[in-house]
Write a protein that holds these residues in place. Structure first.
Motif: not given
Length: 259
Positions: A174-190
């Motif tokens: 983990t890294n508090t400042f680097a490696n930030r990444h936007w994702v969407v939770v899969n809407p088809h798999r609960r």
């Protein structure tokens, strides 16, 4: 445009635009096509909904940047032309201050292509989405698994958009400042969780309801299924599929209504 691929930022830092455009493509393929065609042919487009307007423009330097990079590094895999023309101007147009300082977008941009939380909220508002929950704030620090589980209560009728540390779904610390990444939770798999080693599988949103007085301390080891949309795939699972793996790896997120 043919429906065979999802938005994919490849080696660029356009994870924010990729996440947003995935939601647009799912909810409003007509809007995505209108946007893509307009950017391709005219280099401009406006997302408008109510009082929120996102004006997107692409200049000649942006259009030339990708072919120039390909010519300089012919053996490297780059973002597609379509994704470049839909993601790069979207990113640049919503942060004009950075564009004035750093110039037009380039495939290797890092600082200038960061998608800040307020910018992401503005994109969704401009296509008619309503903000239903926000655990992101200004995004300076990471949030708790409890807050993330709370967001999952909106999964059935909302887009869950998370800013994560990339180690959530791939190798690395983990890294508090680097490696930030936007994702969407899969809407088809609960999102799901198993309550204990041989317990019942329940929605992740109900994790704490399944906790008995003697098991709360053991929840870190509970098997957790959380799939995200990232890098052109709808099925990026947790690198370590347990609830404890969420700790220190999520900055926060939003729940937006479908549009």
């Amino acid at each position: 445009m043919s429906g065979k691929d999802l938005p994919k930022q490849m080696g660029t830092s356009y994870c924010g635009p990729a996440a947003f455009l995935y939601c647009v493509l799912e909810d409003r393929p007509d809007l995505y096509c209108a946007y893509a065609i307009s950017m391709w042919l005219h280099g401009e487009y406006d997302f408008r909904s109510g009082a929120q307007i996102v004006e997107i423009d692409s200049n000649a330097n942006t259009r030339k940047a990708l072919p120039t990079a390909r010519a300089a590094q012919p053996n490297r895999s780059f973002i597609s032309d379509l994704d470049w023309m839909t993601m790069a101007p979207l990113s640049a147009s919503t942060r004009p201050g950075w564009t004035k300082i750093l110039g037009s977008p380039e495939p290797d941009d890092q600082v200038g292509s960061i998608s800040y939380p307020g910018v992401v909220k503005g994109w969704f508002s401009a296509v008619g989405a309503q903000l239903r929950a926000d655990t992101m704030g200004v995004g300076l620090m990471k949030t708790s698994p409890t807050a993330t589980i709370g967001l999952m209560r909106h999964w059935a009728n909302s887009w869950i958009v998370l800013q994560i540390d990339s180690s959530l779904i791939q190798a690395g610390a983990t890294n508090t400042f680097a490696n930030r990444h936007w994702v969407v939770v899969n809407p088809h798999r609960r999102p799901l969780i198993r309550a204990g080693q041989n317990g019942q599988v329940v929605p992740l949103a109900d994790a704490y309801r399944a906790v008995g007085p003697d098991t709360a301390s053991d929840m870190d080891d509970w098997d957790t299924s959380l799939y995200t949309v990232s890098w052109g795939s709808e099925n990026k699972g947790l690198k370590n599929p347990t609830l404890g793996h969420l700790k220190g790896r999520i900055y926060g997120g939003f729940a937006f209504s479908h549009f």
